[in-house]
Motif scaffolding. Sequence first.
Motif, PDB file in Angstrom:
ATOM      1  N   ALA A  89       1.159 -16.506   5.003  1.00  0.00           N
ATOM      2  CA  ALA A  89       0.983 -17.891   4.077  1.00  0.00           C
ATOM      3  C   ALA A  89       0.151 -17.785   3.049  1.00  0.00           C
ATOM      4  CB  ALA A  89       0.529 -18.779   5.169  1.00  0.00           C
ATOM      5  N   THR A  90       0.386 -16.793   2.027  1.00  0.00           N
ATOM      6  CA  THR A  90      -0.149 -16.545   0.820  1.00  0.00           C
ATOM      7  C   THR A  90       0.948 -16.591  -0.295  1.00  0.00           C
ATOM      8  OG1 THR A  90      -0.080 -14.187   1.274  1.00  0.00           O
ATOM      9  CG2 THR A  90      -2.137 -15.413   1.418  1.00  0.00           C
ATOM     10  N   GLN A  91       0.469 -17.082  -1.538  1.00  0.00           N
ATOM     11  CA  GLN A  91       1.671 -17.156  -2.644  1.00  0.00           C
ATOM     12  C   GLN A  91       2.323 -15.846  -2.583  1.00  0.00           C
ATOM     13  OE1 GLN A  91       0.922 -19.324  -5.946  1.00  0.00           O
ATOM     14  NE2 GLN A  91      -0.155 -20.887  -5.100  1.00  0.00           N
ATOM     15  N   VAL A  92       1.486 -14.850  -2.933  1.00  0.00           N
ATOM     16  CA  VAL A  92       2.069 -13.516  -3.098  1.00  0.00           C
ATOM     17  C   VAL A  92       3.214 -13.088  -1.983  1.00  0.00           C
ATOM     18  CG1 VAL A  92       0.685 -12.287  -4.826  1.00  0.00           C
ATOM     19  CG2 VAL A  92       0.117 -12.099  -2.410  1.00  0.00           C
ATOM     20  N   SER A  93       2.920 -13.292  -0.764  1.00  0.00           N
ATOM     21  CA  SER A  93       3.682 -12.989   0.457  1.00  0.00           C
ATOM     22  C   SER A  93       4.862 -13.939   0.442  1.00  0.00           C
ATOM     23  CB  SER A  93       3.028 -12.933   1.679  1.00  0.00           C
ATOM     24  OG  SER A  93       2.076 -11.930   1.714  1.00  0.00           O
ATOM     25  N   GLN A  94       4.751 -15.377   0.280  1.00  0.00           N
ATOM     26  CA  GLN A  94       5.646 -16.215   0.246  1.00  0.00           C
ATOM     27  C   GLN A  94       6.723 -16.248  -0.902  1.00  0.00           C
ATOM     28  OE1 GLN A  94       6.775 -18.428   2.593  1.00  0.00           O
ATOM     29  NE2 GLN A  94       5.439 -17.122   3.816  1.00  0.00           N
ATOM     30  N   ALA A  95       6.185 -15.564  -1.983  1.00  0.00           N
ATOM     31  CA  ALA A  95       6.992 -15.369  -3.344  1.00  0.00           C
ATOM     32  C   ALA A  95       8.176 -14.427  -2.814  1.00  0.00           C
ATOM     33  CB  ALA A  95       6.349 -14.696  -4.118  1.00  0.00           C
ATOM     34  N   ASP A  96       8.137 -13.629  -1.975  1.00  0.00           N
ATOM     35  CA  ASP A  96       9.470 -12.878  -1.460  1.00  0.00           C
ATOM     36  C   ASP A  96      10.618 -14.027  -1.182  1.00  0.00           C
ATOM     37  OD1 ASP A  96       7.851 -10.954  -1.738  1.00  0.00           O
ATOM     38  OD2 ASP A  96       7.427 -10.205   0.477  1.00  0.00           O
ATOM     39  N   TYR A  97      10.080 -15.087  -0.760  1.00  0.00           N
ATOM     40  CA  TYR A  97      11.341 -16.089  -0.490  1.00  0.00           C
ATOM     41  C   TYR A  97      11.306 -17.195  -1.457  1.00  0.00           C
ATOM     42  CZ  TYR A  97      10.818 -13.873   4.291  1.00  0.00           C
ATOM     43  OH  TYR A  97      10.819 -13.003   5.212  1.00  0.00           O
ATOM     44  N   GLY A 134      -8.220 -19.024  11.979  1.00  0.00           N
ATOM     45  CA  GLY A 134      -7.312 -19.030  10.810  1.00  0.00           C
ATOM     46  C   GLY A 134      -7.051 -17.718  10.310  1.00  0.00           C
ATOM     47  N   VAL A 135      -6.192 -17.142  10.029  1.00  0.00           N
ATOM     48  CA  VAL A 135      -5.746 -15.764   9.684  1.00  0.00           C
ATOM     49  C   VAL A 135      -5.193 -15.749   8.586  1.00  0.00           C
ATOM     50  CG1 VAL A 135      -3.677 -14.176  10.020  1.00  0.00           C
ATOM     51  CG2 VAL A 135      -4.698 -15.063  12.251  1.00  0.00           C
ATOM     52  N   LEU A 136      -6.105 -14.678   7.864  1.00  0.00           N
ATOM     53  CA  LEU A 136      -5.689 -14.189   6.353  1.00  0.00           C
ATOM     54  C   LEU A 136      -4.948 -12.992   6.511  1.00  0.00           C
ATOM     55  CD1 LEU A 136      -8.820 -15.298   4.367  1.00  0.00           C
ATOM     56  CD2 LEU A 136      -6.668 -16.689   4.668  1.00  0.00           C
ATOM     57  N   GLY A 137      -3.782 -12.728   6.302  1.00  0.00           N
ATOM     58  CA  GLY A 137      -3.151 -11.506   6.572  1.00  0.00           C
ATOM     59  C   GLY A 137      -3.243 -10.694   5.326  1.00  0.00           C
ATOM     60  N   PRO A 138      -2.834  -9.329   5.010  1.00  0.00           N
ATOM     61  CA  PRO A 138      -3.048  -8.294   4.151  1.00  0.00           C
ATOM     62  C   PRO A 138      -2.482  -8.704   2.721  1.00  0.00           C
ATOM     63  CG  PRO A 138      -1.934  -7.473   5.605  1.00  0.00           C
ATOM     64  CD  PRO A 138      -2.354  -8.947   6.394  1.00  0.00           C
ATOM     65  N   THR A 139      -1.412  -9.648   2.852  1.00  0.00           N
ATOM     66  CA  THR A 139      -0.247  -9.840   1.894  1.00  0.00           C
ATOM     67  C   THR A 139       0.614  -8.832   1.800  1.00  0.00           C
ATOM     68  OG1 THR A 139      -1.283  -8.888  -0.187  1.00  0.00           O
ATOM     69  CG2 THR A 139      -1.917 -11.021   0.371  1.00  0.00           C
ATOM     70  N   SER A 140       1.691  -8.928   1.090  1.00  0.00           N
ATOM     71  CA  SER A 140       2.558  -7.621   0.786  1.00  0.00           C
ATOM     72  C   SER A 140       2.299  -6.788  -0.547  1.00  0.00           C
ATOM     73  CB  SER A 140       4.012  -8.515   0.447  1.00  0.00           C
ATOM     74  OG  SER A 140       3.720  -9.372  -0.494  1.00  0.00           O
ATOM     75  N   LEU A 182     -10.310 -15.307  10.054  1.00  0.00           N
ATOM     76  CA  LEU A 182     -10.010 -13.902  10.655  1.00  0.00           C
ATOM     77  C   LEU A 182      -9.166 -13.157   9.549  1.00  0.00           C
ATOM     78  CD1 LEU A 182      -9.418 -11.604  12.611  1.00  0.00           C
ATOM     79  CD2 LEU A 182      -7.739 -12.914  13.804  1.00  0.00           C
ATOM     80  N   ILE A 183      -9.775 -12.259   8.803  1.00  0.00           N
ATOM     81  CA  ILE A 183      -9.280 -11.431   7.895  1.00  0.00           C
ATOM     82  C   ILE A 183      -8.503 -10.099   8.680  1.00  0.00           C
ATOM     83  CG2 ILE A 183      -9.675 -10.145   5.678  1.00  0.00           C
ATOM     84  CD1 ILE A 183     -12.252 -11.975   5.247  1.00  0.00           C
ATOM     85  N   GLU A 184      -7.383 -10.029   8.897  1.00  0.00           N
ATOM     86  CA  GLU A 184      -6.898  -8.981   9.557  1.00  0.00           C
ATOM     87  C   GLU A 184      -5.896  -8.243   8.836  1.00  0.00           C
ATOM     88  OE1 GLU A 184      -4.661  -9.990  13.067  1.00  0.00           O
ATOM     89  OE2 GLU A 184      -3.670 -11.537  12.242  1.00  0.00           O
ATOM     90  N   THR A 185      -5.578  -7.028   9.786  1.00  0.00           N
ATOM     91  CA  THR A 185      -4.725  -6.257   9.708  1.00  0.00           C
ATOM     92  C   THR A 185      -4.842  -5.731   7.933  1.00  0.00           C
ATOM     93  OG1 THR A 185      -3.043  -7.409  10.924  1.00  0.00           O
ATOM     94  CG2 THR A 185      -2.258  -5.689   9.889  1.00  0.00           C
ATOM     95  N   ILE A 186      -5.853  -5.058   7.824  1.00  0.00           N
ATOM     96  CA  ILE A 186      -6.348  -4.760   6.569  1.00  0.00           C
ATOM     97  C   ILE A 186      -6.038  -3.184   6.140  1.00  0.00           C
ATOM     98  CG2 ILE A 186      -8.447  -4.115   4.863  1.00  0.00           C
ATOM     99  CD1 ILE A 186     -10.012  -6.363   6.865  1.00  0.00           C
ATOM    100  N   PHE A 187      -5.159  -3.082   5.311  1.00  0.00           N
ATOM    101  CA  PHE A 187      -4.492  -1.701   5.102  1.00  0.00           C
ATOM    102  C   PHE A 187      -5.386  -1.326   3.898  1.00  0.00           C
ATOM    103  CE2 PHE A 187      -0.400  -4.085   6.207  1.00  0.00           C
ATOM    104  CZ  PHE A 187      -0.226  -3.259   7.553  1.00  0.00           C
TER     105      PHE A 187
END
Length: 697
Positions: A89-97, A134-140, A182-187
């Motif tokens: 749920a970040t702009q860069v990731s949601q931009a894929d859709y 609240g999850v903050l994912g790594p983005t795409s 929660l800042i997670e799945t940090i690549f």
Amino acid sequence: MSDRSVRLQALKHALKERILILDGGMGTMIQSYKLEEQDYRGKRFADWPSDVKGNNDLLILTRPDVIGSIEKAYLDAGADILETNTFNATQVSQADYGMQDLAYELNVEGARLARKVADAKTLETPDKPRFVAGVLGPTSRTCSLSPDVNNPGYRNVTFDELVENYTEATKGLIEGGADLILIETIFDTLNAKAAIFAVQGVYEELGVELPIMISGTITDASGRTLSGQTTEAFWNSVAHAKPISVGLNCALGASELRPYLEELSNKAGTYVSAHPNAGLPNEFGEYDELPSETAKVIEEFAQSGFLNIVGGCCGTTPGHIEAIAKAVAGYAPRAIPEIPKACRLSGLEPFTIDRSSLFVNVGERTNITGSAKFARLIRDDNYTEALEVALQQVEAGAQVIDINMDEGMLDSKKAMVTFLNLIAGEPDISRVPIMIDSSKWEVIEAGLKCIQGKGIVNSISMKEGVEQFIQHAKLCKRYGAAVVVMAFDEAGQADTEARKKEICKRSYDILVNDVGFPPEDIIFDPNIFAVATGIEEHNNYAVDFINACAYIRDELPYALTSGGVSNVSFSFRGNNPVREAIHSVFLLYAIRNGLTMGIVNAGQLEIYDQIPAELRDAVEDVILNRTPEGTDALLAIADKTRATAASRKPRPKSGATGTSTSAWSTHWSRASPPISSKTPKSRASRSPGRSKSSKAR
Ligand code: THG
């Protein structure tokens, strides 16, 4: 007290009592519902121009019943902490859709939904409150890796863009009622540093402070993140967030995660979490590990004392969480170890410095003003060869590399960014921490946005006043960098022992007491100026510096010291054998008096015992200011030395031979009283005509 702070107190209490349970995989659970395009669209997005199937976060809005029932199932299985379904749920990731405009709403609603489910469960079991992370994912996208193998300096996302994305998402999560972030799945650790920067900014803006959980991802069996860091290096890069927990999740199954979890458990002075996948995926990308199998491995983690928080990632189900919860229920949580204060830096690998460390070499050659060759390469846009200069420094024993692009005729900021992005793609260079050297704050800040490791800012000072000093220090802390603090104030650069001490003490007090800067991340530079210049007032410069080092060691707890060593010999430019002898003698006394590190021409350091006796004695007279005739005597010997220098053999590289850093570091012991010059001079009079250029920088 607000509901949230009551819950947070309960959370902190529970963490002391037992191992807390995090929920399991969301994506793989959603798959089991076999949802179709129509489900994802719902009424609201029926006419959306592109396919949205697979946008799992969108289900928060279109199938909250599905997300809510998965979340409820995890709570029923025993989870204490629910993760919001906001991984993308970040702009860069949601931009894929094409759905970037939904990012904020997804975070708010994702947190609200989890909050509702958690609160309903808490009503059932009031003695066991449930929490929402609240999850903050790594983005795409990755901020420190190029998506184009042919263009290693290229990036498809910037630090600033990520900060904007994470700021918006964090605000949404808080608005929706999350208890933790929660800042997670940090690549890529640089993405995580952007998330930390954003979260702290939001906290400051809103005047709230939720605990932060951080979880990295080891992507392969070599034990590194996708962006190449080892576990400890990763921890050093994110520790400035002061997270309530740090952990590892995804990519590997529990059993493959064990050594890295153990490492984290030993190194991290905070709670440790793990939420591994249900083993490694099979050839169809499915996870076969049974709940009992996962739980067995995790029980051993608990038994070994590695765990404070545990759950599951891809492929785990409520069945896995239930089995895990049962398996760890009988074990005490990990006790947080006492980690000694030290300056813990990183590149791809960790690098720790404290008062007991051997002298640390910082490579000076990647400096436009310090190397004619490097300057030419950068001016010619020849970054390939410029990288060779950095590599040569590391191979010659530099444990940190200083990078300086300050030059009037150049876009310094652009050169800094370009060079740092290229270095990020060279593991043989980027394994060491970076020292970002500039007198322009904007260049430093641009550099900080390019390094995933914990680096050093060179430098900040009170030169432009206390207010700016504090502002820069706060930012360094938020970017997660150690700092070189120059002995410089509004009145100028300190050139006497008394001024050096006074300014360092004042800077220290401001940093530690007003900014809350960790004292172990402060590196003082009490200014190395050239001696033997022919100007009498310069004769005591080395002694003043050395005594200032002893003062900092003795009076400013945990602070370290550094200096630009080659400055001291500027008056012998062109005569390298004499310069190296000067550096060697200077370092002998400076290190004895506590000098932690120096910016040096790595690999070119002369071993003290190998300096010809006559030269050595003359240099000692100059460095220690033992006689007013010292400069003249050294000049006479220098002319002879220049003549014989050509016949000297070049010194071999470190590593291959004994002439390495450790060879001369071990040979210099640190214990020795401060130096008192035998020719004390009044330091009161400064030559008014001396320009700044006769000084170090
Ligand atoms: N303190 C801090 N940072 C610093 C300095 C300092 N950064 C820059 C400088 N001083 C340290 N770095 C150098 C790098 C090179 C030289 C001196 C200091 C040097 N270079 C040769 C010369 O100018 O004669 C270059 C020869 C060549 O072109 O190859 O001496 O004090 N915090």
